[in-house]
Design an enzyme around this catalytic site. Structure first.
Site: not given
Length: 345
Positions: A35, A55, A151, A40, A33
């Site tokens: 972000g 990551k 976050d 990642v 994925g």
């Protein structure tokens, strides 16, 4: 992180579209994925022979702040690496090699909370209380060890197949002193005053560019709990300035007003966590966890009592809402009978 059960391939395997095939001692196999702070990948640790999640810090924000971003990424990842908690993702390594900055962490099976909510998953009050309670305990542990997340949002809460939550992207929430916002994606992470946060879940102090402490995580966790209970975000606007103004000054409706199945006690916990003034919130994530624990313990007592009495437990979680006992019903019937008898005289 993904729900896929993909296993890492051998060191000789190629990975189409990957920036590198190997980084540090880890071999990259699949992209999991992407972000706002990087991508990642699924990786393999040949030393321990296990799957890991890698990551890699993104470089889309420009070269000027690259070194600062890299240093902050590594420093915060190492800070998070000190944490060892069952509800916090484990970080194995963090480094910068050949112009690529990365962290290697525990590979998780399951889905993040954002995916689950978007797919239509509905959490009842007790499920929500259980998940948020565990996250609050994890945050309390992190805060005790000097790490503030900054976050907290559904995308950073991973739900395992056994329904255990894991907080991810811990302590990587720092960035240069400027705002970077994609107008086409209002949920994109926002950089402000060395604080990284997602607009819909950030605290008022973050929204106003003020200094934050551990209570910013308490507010954001309350915002996540709000969405789980009501299926809607507490503050919504396609206009960033309006959204930040809402967060800073507008009080969200209590969850119990939007969802009648939410107990007053849980609604009050959300409202207290989301107070505009940090001093009016729970004094710590541990205090919020304690409040949730009391609700969960009461729920267990009610379940045992209803089981012993053979009563229906479908209203579990709403025990603090008014009900009429059988004695009250008998008294009411008797009163009606007396009135009827008197009127016939």
């Amino acid at each position: 992180m993904t729900s896929s059960s993909t296993t890492p391939s051998s060191a000789q395997s190629s990975a189409q579209g990957l920036p590198v095939r190997r980084i540090g001692r880890f071999y990259l196999t699949d992209k999991l994925g992407k972000g706002s702070n990087g991508a990642v990948f699924l990786g393999h640790d040949p030393v321990i022979d296990r799957a890991v999640a890698i990551k890699i810090l993104g470089t889309s924000h420009g070269i000027a702040d690259k070194k600062q971003r890299e240093q902050q990424f590594i420093n915060e990842a190492r800070a998070a690496g000190r944490l060892s908690h069952q509800n916090i993702v484990t970080i194995f390594d963090a480094s910068s090699e050949g112009g690529t900055t990365f962290i290697a962490m525990e590979f998780l099976q399951g889905k993040d909370l954002r995916e689950l909510l978007a797919s239509g998953k509905r959490f009842d009050s007790i499920e929500t209380a259980n998940i948020i309670h565990k996250i609050a305990e994890a945050l309390a542990y992190a805060h005790d060890n000097g790490v503030i997340h900054r976050d907290i949002k559904p995308a950073n809460i991973f739900i395992l197949p056994n329904k255990q939550p894991k907080v991810v992207d811990f302590g990587i929430a720092r960035a240069p002193n400027r705002i970077l916002m994609n107008p086409d994606n209002p949920e994109q992470t926002l950089f402000n005053n060395n604080i990284l946060g997602t607009p819909n879940y950030m605290s008022p102090e973050q929204a106003m560019g003020q200094q934050v402490n551990h209570l910013t995580d308490v507010f954001s966790l309350g915002a996540v709990m709000y969405e789980m209970l009501t299926q809607q975000k507490p503050f919504q606007s396609n206009d960033l300035d309006k959204l930040l103004n809402q967060i800073a000054h507008k009080q969200a409706k209590p969850p119990s007003e939007l969802n009648p199945n939410v107990s007053v006690s849980l609604s009050n916990i959300v409202s207290k966590a989301m107070q505009k003034n940090p001093a009016d919130r729970y004094a710590s994530a541990a205090e919020m966890a304690h409040a949730l624990q009391k609700v969960l313990e009461r729920d267990q007592r009610l379940k045992r009592k209803r089981k012993q009495g053979g009563k229906d437990s479908s209203d579990v979680g709403n025990d603090d809402k008014p009900s009429i006992s059988w004695i009250s019903w008998l008294a009411l019937i008797a009163a009606i009978g007396l009135v009827a008898a008197y009127s016939l005289k």
